[in-house]
Design an enzyme around this catalytic site. Structure first.
Site, PDB file in Angstrom:
ATOM      1  N   THR A  98       0.848  -1.191   0.000  1.00  0.00           N
ATOM      2  CA  THR A  98       0.000   0.000   0.000  1.00  0.00           C
ATOM      3  C   THR A  98       0.883   1.240   0.000  1.00  0.00           C
ATOM      4  O   THR A  98       1.620   1.477   0.960  1.00  0.00           O
ATOM      5  CB  THR A  98      -0.924   0.011   1.228  1.00  0.00           C
ATOM      6  OG1 THR A  98      -1.753  -1.146   1.207  1.00  0.00           O
ATOM      7  CG2 THR A  98      -1.804   1.260   1.227  1.00  0.00           C
ATOM      8  N   LYS A 173      -7.372   1.566  -2.668  1.00  0.00           N
ATOM      9  CA  LYS A 173      -6.941   0.988  -1.389  1.00  0.00           C
ATOM     10  C   LYS A 173      -7.036   2.009  -0.255  1.00  0.00           C
ATOM     11  O   LYS A 173      -7.479   1.702   0.850  1.00  0.00           O
ATOM     12  CB  LYS A 173      -5.511   0.461  -1.511  1.00  0.00           C
ATOM     13  CG  LYS A 173      -4.929  -0.075  -0.199  1.00  0.00           C
ATOM     14  CD  LYS A 173      -5.738  -1.238   0.363  1.00  0.00           C
ATOM     15  CE  LYS A 173      -5.277  -1.658   1.743  1.00  0.00           C
ATOM     16  NZ  LYS A 173      -3.961  -2.316   1.740  1.00  0.00           N
ATOM     17  N   LYS A 241      -0.558   5.344   8.757  1.00  0.00           N
ATOM     18  CA  LYS A 241       0.158   5.672   7.513  1.00  0.00           C
ATOM     19  C   LYS A 241      -0.823   5.851   6.363  1.00  0.00           C
ATOM     20  O   LYS A 241      -0.737   6.817   5.591  1.00  0.00           O
ATOM     21  CB  LYS A 241       1.144   4.562   7.181  1.00  0.00           C
ATOM     22  CG  LYS A 241       1.907   4.769   5.878  1.00  0.00           C
ATOM     23  CD  LYS A 241       2.363   3.462   5.239  1.00  0.00           C
ATOM     24  CE  LYS A 241       1.205   2.652   4.753  1.00  0.00           C
ATOM     25  NZ  LYS A 241       1.526   1.555   3.829  1.00  0.00           N
TER      26      LYS A 241
END
Length: 287
Positions: A98, A173, A241
């Site tokens: 990701t 995502k 994150k």
């Protein structure tokens, strides 16, 4: 035995079971990981080991990266022994980490300059789906590259969704992880409010999961809440994150800012290595 030779970089909680599934399916796998002890169980199952990403790509048709963040992915591509260190025209690199949409577009451009094909393919799902081969794979690439990679994706996930070009899958995502954060924050706040007013958490979870508000994630996280134990299926630090990446990519909705602040605060309190559901521990301290 599948004839396609696959190289794999990144053997964390997700990468290790994903490689195991490919080995079980008969693929020839070569692995590279900075921590060499993580390679040993896979070598015992039939994988080979490479000394560097540059060596790995020479011997493989497809290289898959599954790493923790943008910096780690760029390092594997661009260091002196990285994937782009030598010419390997026509080979395919699939990044399943990701990362920011901008990073995916950058990697796609670098691969094009080096006559390599690139797929942006982050996954939705944590350790158990990785083990079971039931991940949802979000794919950004050309239709031709998608067709080449689909047999691999069919082993790793229950569905692979081609959403567009490189970078689009990374955006998808970040969007789904934003919804994940909202779900877990809402679940935690609901349980804590109920407890403060005399409703047992077990009863509140039953009310949620037997009604229209129940969903896959509320059911999966129920046992952790009941046991007040949060071993990481998806570490809270990774959601921090991802929420930060979503903000950087332009998400400026009413809920993103308090959501990010809540998870960031939990990470600062030392909960980053625990599961995302540990957000309830952070919120409980603030009551």
């Amino acid at each position: 035995m599948n004839t396609l030779k696959i190289g794999w970089i990144g053997l964390g909680n997700m990468g290790n079971p994903m490689v195991q599934n490919l080995l079980k399916a008969g693929y020839n796998i070569t692995v590279y990981n900075r921590s060499k002890d993580k390679e040993s169980p896979l070598i015992a199952l039939g994988a080979s080991s490479a000394t560097s990403p540059a060596e790995l790509i020479k011997s493989c048709d497809v290289v898959i990266t599954m790493l923790s963040n943008d910096a780690a992915v760029k390092e594997v591509f661009e260091n002196k022994n990285g994937l782009l260190a030598t010419k390997n025209p026509g080979k395919l690199i699939i990044n399943m980490s990701t990362v920011a949409p901008e990073t995916s577009r950058y990697l796609a451009e670098k691969c094009l300059e080096n006559e390599l094909n690139f797929i942006d393919a982050p996954v939705s799902g944590s350790v158990k789906p990785a083990q079971d081969g039931t991940l949802v794979i979000l794919v950004g690439t050309s239709k031709a590259n998608f067709e080449i990679a689909k047999p691999i994706f069919d082993i790793l996930g229950k569905i692979a969704i081609h959403v567009g070009e490189a970078g689009v899958a990374s955006s998808a995502k970040l969007a789904i992880n934003y919804l994940l954060g909202l779900n877990l924050q809402g679940l935690a706040e609901t349980i804590l409010f109920a407890e403060q007013n005399g409703v047992a958490k077990e009863d509140m979870l039953s009310i949620i999961n037997e009604g229209a508000c129940g969903n896959g994630i509320t059911k999966i996280k129920g046992p952790s809440i009941i046991n007040d134990a949060y071993p990481a299926a998806f570490a809270l630090k990774h959601l921090v994150k991802d929420l930060g990446l979503a903000k950087d990519a332009g998400l400026d909705s009413p809920l993103i800012h308090p959501l990010y602040d809540s998870y960031f605060s939990a990470q600062q309190e030392g909960l980053g290595e625990q599961d995302v559901m540990a957000i309830i521990s952070s919120l409980r301290k603030k009551d």
